[in-house]
Design an enzyme around this catalytic site. Structure first.
Site, mmCIF file in Angstrom:
data_model
loop_
_atom_site.group_PDB
_atom_site.id
_atom_site.type_symbol
_atom_site.label_atom_id
_atom_site.label_comp_id
_atom_site.label_asym_id
_atom_site.label_seq_id
_atom_site.Cartn_x
_atom_site.Cartn_y
_atom_site.Cartn_z
ATOM 1 N N ASP A 1 0.827 -1.212 0.000
ATOM 2 C CA ASP A 1 0.000 0.000 0.000
ATOM 3 C C ASP A 1 0.862 1.265 0.000
ATOM 4 O OD1 ASP A 1 -1.204 -0.275 3.500
ATOM 5 O OD2 ASP A 1 0.818 -0.273 2.660
ATOM 6 N N HIS B 1 0.922 3.847 -2.968
ATOM 7 C CA HIS B 1 0.664 5.237 -2.554
ATOM 8 C C HIS B 1 1.649 6.177 -3.251
ATOM 9 C CE1 HIS B 1 -0.269 8.399 0.627
ATOM 10 N NE2 HIS B 1 0.839 8.858 0.083
ATOM 11 N N GLU B 2 2.938 5.807 -3.187
ATOM 12 C CA GLU B 2 3.969 6.681 -3.774
ATOM 13 C C GLU B 2 3.820 6.773 -5.287
ATOM 14 O OE1 GLU B 2 5.242 7.506 -0.042
ATOM 15 O OE2 GLU B 2 5.311 8.537 -1.960
ATOM 16 N N HIS C 1 1.128 9.094 -6.426
ATOM 17 C CA HIS C 1 1.484 10.519 -6.477
ATOM 18 C C HIS C 1 1.974 10.897 -7.869
ATOM 19 C CE1 HIS C 1 0.753 11.956 -2.480
ATOM 20 N NE2 HIS C 1 1.594 11.107 -1.897
ATOM 21 N N TYR D 1 -0.078 20.330 -3.606
ATOM 22 C CA TYR D 1 0.170 19.582 -2.384
ATOM 23 C C TYR D 1 0.095 20.453 -1.125
ATOM 24 C CZ TYR D 1 2.011 15.445 0.071
ATOM 25 O OH TYR D 1 2.176 14.352 0.885
ATOM 26 N N GLU E 1 -3.417 13.371 -1.183
ATOM 27 C CA GLU E 1 -3.076 12.338 -0.212
ATOM 28 C C GLU E 1 -4.106 11.208 -0.162
ATOM 29 O OE1 GLU E 1 -0.758 11.135 1.975
ATOM 30 O OE2 GLU E 1 0.315 12.270 0.439
ATOM 31 N N GLU F 1 -3.685 -3.084 -2.868
ATOM 32 C CA GLU F 1 -3.524 -4.111 -1.822
ATOM 33 C C GLU F 1 -4.660 -5.129 -1.899
ATOM 34 O OE1 GLU F 1 -2.317 -2.714 2.202
ATOM 35 O OE2 GLU F 1 -3.974 -3.935 2.938
ATOM 36 N N ASP G 1 -6.708 -4.607 3.805
ATOM 37 C CA ASP G 1 -7.446 -3.856 4.825
ATOM 38 C C ASP G 1 -7.586 -2.404 4.390
ATOM 39 O OD1 ASP G 1 -4.394 -4.167 6.627
ATOM 40 O OD2 ASP G 1 -4.971 -2.537 5.291
ATOM 41 N N GLU H 1 0.420 -0.575 7.498
ATOM 42 C CA GLU H 1 0.400 -1.550 8.608
ATOM 43 C C GLU H 1 1.536 -2.559 8.546
ATOM 44 O OE1 GLU H 1 -1.958 -1.362 6.282
ATOM 45 O OE2 GLU H 1 -1.705 -3.271 5.238
ATOM 46 N N TYR I 1 4.969 -0.518 9.726
ATOM 47 C CA TYR I 1 4.909 0.414 10.855
ATOM 48 C C TYR I 1 4.981 -0.338 12.179
ATOM 49 C CZ TYR I 1 3.079 4.337 13.632
ATOM 50 O OH TYR I 1 2.908 5.341 14.548
ATOM 51 N N THR I 2 5.789 0.144 13.095
ATOM 52 C CA THR I 2 5.930 -0.407 14.458
ATOM 53 C C THR I 2 5.903 -1.939 14.484
ATOM 54 O OG1 THR I 2 3.543 -0.244 14.817
ATOM 55 C CG2 THR I 2 4.912 1.639 15.529
ATOM 56 N N ASP J 1 -1.739 -1.794 14.540
ATOM 57 C CA ASP J 1 -1.730 -0.343 14.315
ATOM 58 C C ASP J 1 -1.281 -0.033 12.893
ATOM 59 O OD1 ASP J 1 1.453 0.710 15.778
ATOM 60 O OD2 ASP J 1 0.929 -0.981 14.495
ATOM 61 N N ASP K 1 2.420 20.518 8.112
ATOM 62 C CA ASP K 1 2.317 19.451 7.101
ATOM 63 C C ASP K 1 1.581 19.934 5.855
ATOM 64 O OD1 ASP K 1 2.604 16.876 5.944
ATOM 65 O OD2 ASP K 1 0.686 16.217 6.798
ATOM 66 N N HIS L 1 -1.788 15.190 5.354
ATOM 67 C CA HIS L 1 -1.896 13.814 5.847
ATOM 68 C C HIS L 1 -2.925 13.677 6.958
ATOM 69 C CE1 HIS L 1 2.228 13.744 4.065
ATOM 70 N NE2 HIS L 1 1.783 12.590 3.618
HETATM 71 O O1 LIG Z 1 4.059 10.102 0.238
HETATM 72 C C1 LIG Z 1 3.727 10.677 1.277
HETATM 73 O O2 LIG Z 1 2.615 11.245 1.421
HETATM 74 C C2 LIG Z 1 4.703 10.740 2.434
HETATM 75 C C3 LIG Z 1 5.873 11.607 1.934
HETATM 76 C C4 LIG Z 1 6.419 12.453 3.059
HETATM 77 C C5 LIG Z 1 7.549 13.305 2.580
HETATM 78 C C6 LIG Z 1 7.259 14.420 1.784
HETATM 79 C C7 LIG Z 1 8.323 15.214 1.352
HETATM 80 C C8 LIG Z 1 9.635 14.854 1.690
HETATM 81 C C9 LIG Z 1 9.861 13.759 2.460
HETATM 82 C C10 LIG Z 1 8.828 12.960 2.922
HETATM 83 C C11 LIG Z 1 5.194 9.355 2.846
HETATM 84 C C12 LIG Z 1 4.174 8.474 3.552
HETATM 85 C C13 LIG Z 1 3.434 9.201 4.640
HETATM 86 O O3 LIG Z 1 2.216 9.143 4.761
HETATM 87 N N1 LIG Z 1 4.177 9.916 5.496
HETATM 88 C C14 LIG Z 1 3.532 10.698 6.542
HETATM 89 C C15 LIG Z 1 3.569 9.937 7.885
HETATM 90 C C16 LIG Z 1 4.967 9.740 8.380
HETATM 91 C C17 LIG Z 1 5.810 8.767 7.939
HETATM 92 N N2 LIG Z 1 6.989 8.880 8.556
HETATM 93 C C18 LIG Z 1 6.958 9.948 9.409
HETATM 94 C C19 LIG Z 1 7.935 10.486 10.280
HETATM 95 C C20 LIG Z 1 7.613 11.582 11.006
HETATM 96 C C21 LIG Z 1 6.337 12.172 10.921
HETATM 97 C C22 LIG Z 1 5.347 11.649 10.073
HETATM 98 C C23 LIG Z 1 5.696 10.547 9.319
HETATM 99 C C24 LIG Z 1 4.233 12.034 6.685
HETATM 100 O O4 LIG Z 1 5.326 12.197 6.080
HETATM 101 O O5 LIG Z 1 3.644 12.874 7.378
HETATM 102 C C25 LIG Z 1 3.176 7.887 2.556
HETATM 103 C C26 LIG Z 1 2.883 6.446 2.972
HETATM 104 C C27 LIG Z 1 3.877 6.062 4.059
HETATM 105 C C28 LIG Z 1 4.879 7.246 4.114
HETATM 106 CA CA LIG Z 2 -3.116 -1.670 4.094
HETATM 107 ZN ZN LIG Z 3 1.413 10.740 0.012
#
Ligand SMILES: O=C(O)[C@H](CCc1ccccc1)CC1(C(=O)N[C@@H](Cc2c[nH]c3ccccc23)C(=O)O)CCCC1
Ligand SMILES: [Ca+2]
Ligand SMILES: [Zn+2]
Length: 318
Positions: free
Chosen positions: A139, A143-144, A147, A158, A167, A178, A187, A192, A195-196, A202, A228, A233
């Site tokens: 997933d 997701h990436e 984009h 964005y 997003e 998935e 799901d 999931e 992560y952790t 979670d 953000d 997000h």
């Molecule tokens: O593609 C995206 O939307 C996120 C890209 C974030 C990013 C943007 C620009 C430069 C660097 C990183 C990456 C993902 C994401 O949702 N990131 C969130 C949650 C997160 C992941 N790692 C983190 C570390 C710290 C805080 C939040 C986060 C975010 O960056 O907010 C997508 C799926 C999984 C990772």
């Molecule tokens: Ca999933």
């Molecule tokens: Zn994203």
């Protein structure tokens, strides 16, 4: 590289075994899949931040070492995401022109994130506690890559509501891909699998219940700050909840939705992303775009249109 198509084997982040399309050149097997579009190329940043790094290769065509696992999944899951867009919509790569899909793994040091940088996918290894290598989540990979599709189509800006739509579309297609490929464990959670590792159940986000992660599931609870990029997000939770209701159905804020299933969720949002949404679309404009998309596909008085209208109403978007 120039060479001949080959099929190797790989071990993924979760220690699953997969077949990989590789390229043999001068006794080296490369993570270069020539069977999809103009190719899928997977690189190693060697824990630095220079992109794309070096194309993964070995002399055995068996990518089973620990250092290979993140690359195996990035390569394999990029292929599966390519297959979804090609077989479902006839779309050849993220831009429709078969452009090479580039991924880099082992980015940075213990990097707890992943991203599309405008030309390629990039994955960190995680610190082993908050994240394990992020390409290990199908997933996340979808997701990436989504984009990139969005950038080629609606190009939703964005930030603020257009960014939250951007997003949500990536979470939606991460989840659709998935369900198409991992139906037994699919799901409405995001991330999931990576992560952790020490905590089960979670995820980074929940489309079914965004509030589990503190994200809103109704427009009245939207984030109005600047963090953000204006909460891209976070406010994605409102659209994710609507998408969940469209697919699975349910009652939310007293509004009932009869679900139409995950496949139709994908076809409707794909048409919205490629035909009606623009870079500045708001949530309200997205409601209209998704209704129109459902109407085009299934008819103006269809159950699909009714589900879309009720789902957006249920999350307070009119
Ligand atoms: O593609 C995206 O939307 C996120 C890209 C974030 C990013 C943007 C620009 C430069 C660097 C990183 C990456 C993902 C994401 O949702 N990131 C969130 C949650 C997160 C992941 N790692 C983190 C570390 C710290 C805080 C939040 C986060 C975010 O960056 O907010 C997508 C799926 C999984 C990772
Ligand atoms: Ca999933
Ligand atoms: Zn994203």
């Amino acid at each position: 590289v120039t060479g001949t198509n080959s099929v190797g084997t790989g071990t993924g982040v979760l220690n699953n075994t997969v077949s990989l399309n590789t390229t043999l050149s001068n006794g080296q097997y490369y993570l270069q899949d020539n069977t999809r579009g103009k190719g899928i190329y997977t690189y190693n940043a060697n824990n630095r931040s220079r992109l794309p790094g070096t194309l993964f290769s070995n002399t055995t065509n068996a990518f089973t070492a620990s250092a290979d696992k993140a690359a195996v999944d990035a390569h394999y899951y990029a292929g599966k995401t390519y297959d979804y867009y090609k077989s479902t919509f006839g779309r050849n790569s993220y831009d429709g022109n078969g452009t090479i899909l580039k991924s880099t793994v082992h980015y940075g040091s213990r990097y707890n994130n992943a991203f599309w940088d405008g030309t390629q996918m990039v994955y960190g290894d995680g610190d082993g506690t908050t994240f394990i290598p992020l390409s290990g989540g199908l997933d996340v990979v979808a997701h990436e890559l989504t984009h990139a599709v969005t950038s080629s189509e609606s190009n939703l800006t964005y930030q603020y509501e257009s960014g939250a739509l951007n997003e949500a579309i990536s979470d939606i297609f991460g989840t659709v891909v998935e369900f198409k490929n991992q139906s037994a464990k699919a799901d409405y959670l995001v991330g999931e699998d990576i992560y952790t590792p020490n905590i089960s159940g979670d995820a980074l986000r929940s489309m079914a219940n965004p509030t589990l992660n503190g994200d809103p599931d109704h427009y009245s609870n939207r984030y109005t700050g600047t963090g953000d990029n204006g909460g891209v997000h976070t406010n994605s939770g409102i659209i994710n909840k609507a998408a969940y209701l469209i697919s699975a159905g349910g009652t939310h804020h007293g509004v009932s939705v009869s679900g139409i299933g995950i496949d139709k969720l994908g076809t409707i949002f794909y048409r919205a992303n490629t035909t009606y949404l623009t870079s500045s679309s708001t949530f309200s404009q997205a409601r209209a775009a998704v209704i129109q998309s459902a109407s085009d596909l299934y008819g103006s008085s269809s159950a699909e249109v009714t589900a879309v209208k009720n789902a957006f109403t249920a999350v307070g978007v009119n």
